[in-house]
Design a protein around this motif. Sequence first.
Motif, PDB file in Angstrom:
ATOM      1  N   GLN A 338       0.829  -1.215   0.000  1.00  0.00           N
ATOM      2  CA  GLN A 338       0.000   0.000   0.000  1.00  0.00           C
ATOM      3  C   GLN A 338       0.864   1.266   0.000  1.00  0.00           C
ATOM      4  O   GLN A 338       0.584   2.244   0.700  1.00  0.00           O
ATOM      5  N   LEU A 339       1.914   1.233  -0.803  1.00  0.00           N
ATOM      6  CA  LEU A 339       2.784   2.389  -1.006  1.00  0.00           C
ATOM      7  C   LEU A 339       2.720   2.793  -2.470  1.00  0.00           C
ATOM      8  O   LEU A 339       2.345   2.000  -3.336  1.00  0.00           O
ATOM      9  N   THR A 340       3.103   4.026  -2.773  1.00  0.00           N
ATOM     10  CA  THR A 340       3.136   4.499  -4.153  1.00  0.00           C
ATOM     11  C   THR A 340       4.535   5.029  -4.470  1.00  0.00           C
ATOM     12  O   THR A 340       5.308   5.379  -3.572  1.00  0.00           O
ATOM     13  N   LEU A 341       4.849   5.073  -5.770  1.00  0.00           N
ATOM     14  CA  LEU A 341       6.171   5.522  -6.225  1.00  0.00           C
ATOM     15  C   LEU A 341       6.013   6.744  -7.115  1.00  0.00           C
ATOM     16  O   LEU A 341       5.181   6.770  -8.025  1.00  0.00           O
ATOM     17  N   ASP A 342       6.821   7.754  -6.844  1.00  0.00           N
ATOM     18  CA  ASP A 342       6.867   8.963  -7.667  1.00  0.00           C
ATOM     19  C   ASP A 342       8.283   9.078  -8.227  1.00  0.00           C
ATOM     20  O   ASP A 342       9.220   9.403  -7.495  1.00  0.00           O
ATOM     21  N   LEU A 343       8.450   8.765  -9.523  1.00  0.00           N
ATOM     22  CA  LEU A 343       9.761   8.779 -10.169  1.00  0.00           C
ATOM     23  C   LEU A 343       9.924  10.067 -10.971  1.00  0.00           C
ATOM     24  O   LEU A 343       9.095  10.384 -11.831  1.00  0.00           O
ATOM     25  N   GLN A 344      11.003  10.809 -10.708  1.00  0.00           N
ATOM     26  CA  GLN A 344      11.290  12.053 -11.425  1.00  0.00           C
ATOM     27  C   GLN A 344      12.708  11.981 -11.976  1.00  0.00           C
ATOM     28  O   GLN A 344      13.665  11.805 -11.218  1.00  0.00           O
ATOM     29  N   ILE A 345      12.837  12.119 -13.316  1.00  0.00           N
ATOM     30  CA  ILE A 345      14.135  12.022 -13.985  1.00  0.00           C
ATOM     31  C   ILE A 345      14.370  13.285 -14.804  1.00  0.00           C
ATOM     32  O   ILE A 345      13.542  13.634 -15.662  1.00  0.00           O
ATOM     33  N   THR A 346      15.456  13.983 -14.535  1.00  0.00           N
ATOM     34  CA  THR A 346      15.817  15.144 -15.339  1.00  0.00           C
ATOM     35  C   THR A 346      16.114  14.700 -16.772  1.00  0.00           C
ATOM     36  O   THR A 346      16.843  13.716 -16.975  1.00  0.00           O
TER      37      THR A 346
END
Length: 465
Positions: A338-346
């Motif tokens: 019950q976790l979420t992932l926020d991926l941010q790549i320049t």
Amino acid sequence: MVSLLKLRHCLTAGVPPGTSTDDAARRQWWAALATLQEDFLLPLGEVSGLWLAAPLPALYEPALLQRLQGWVWSPAAIGTLLPPAPPRLLQSATGQSRGAVPGSGYHRLLLEEGDGDDPLLVIVTPQLQVALCLDGPAEGRRLVVRFDPEVLSEALSLMHQRLELSDPAAALELRTAVQQLGPLHSEPSLGLRFWPLLANRLARIAPSLTLQPLAAAAGGKPSQAEATASSAAQISELALLEALTHEVRTPLATIRTLIRSLLRRSDLPAVVRQRLEHIDGECSEQIDRFGLIFLAAELQRPLGQGQAQADLPLARTDLSELLGQLEGLWQRQLARRQLTLDLQITPDLPQVLSDPARLETMLGGLIDRFSRSLPAGTRVRLVLQPAGARLKLQLSSAGPVPVPGEPSPRGRELVGPVLSWDPSTGSLQLSRQATQQLFERLGGRLTERSGSGLTVFFPVYVPAA
């Protein structure tokens, strides 16, 4: 009909009687499977070939199962648990006949009365041909491994005779598969290389329990004898840890192979498929986790005089692309807790120096280590951005507001040099020191600060002038 018992007699001809218990022989069998796959077959790269096994699939490395064509004799009682054999002689896009598509599943064949239920495996590739089996009475078990061409040729001939009588279409496929391999070459030194590697693996997974940690004398500098005893105790503990990780990974790999065979069935109810996929994901996660623990334990072993840890060959690695490929897998893994992932790549980041194959597993282990103690509803934030001559990969979290009066989670407690224990979840993870060492071997540098997450710096790849 040619029985598989006759095949075992062919493989064991001229081999001295066994002296092992069944438990010891099966440990040798698992160690032999690991040695063949990890030390011989996987280093071949894009290998083609075939394998025949009984009474269950013996190979468990996904890369090999995708590339090699297989036949498995299994009991009729488990027929409902394994997928039906794939269609024979499918037509390719060019219109030419071919066998089952590699990776689409192995052919399932039925064991007959008199075949026995001891495991056996025959592998044939252009560069490596080998057969192995377990054999012998209860207190006289033995592992038999044969590399000699004459014995392997006779073994394949017996298997072909068996198929001609029981399944002519499968016999044709076997003949075709062997012919398509072309000339076979096998180094005469294969046996000489195999047995020392097997002995080394057995030494790691079956440690002596006679070495016990000794308490240091109260006060004062420990004596040379005490220091030696302490070092021996640490080696024993590391060997035991390596043994435990092997004992966990091996059956999980077999379970995963069977689960993936089931998932190829088209008649599975949606709820069954969902649960099998969940089991497959959990197995893969734990196999990778214990694989990292095993590698970390090996790095902790004291080196002999004059020895140095061999550096891993590092290559240019597109870290942005790798993270993008793994995002979906990590989303599913975190969703199970019950976790979420926020991926941010320049955008337009340069490549880094690392080992992409090992880095994939290491990054997955880092996500698992960071997220395992997080409460449900937390968002895991993963950011990749430039940092001078390096790329910075940062892990942080944003979670629900703590309920007033709830006790704060306790910090991790060290369990030796490799593991740490989280009292709030009861889970074992790699220690900070072990995680840092593994990343250093992959060209990275890990920093971890309480309350601010994890950061890994990777050197940017600079082309040679």
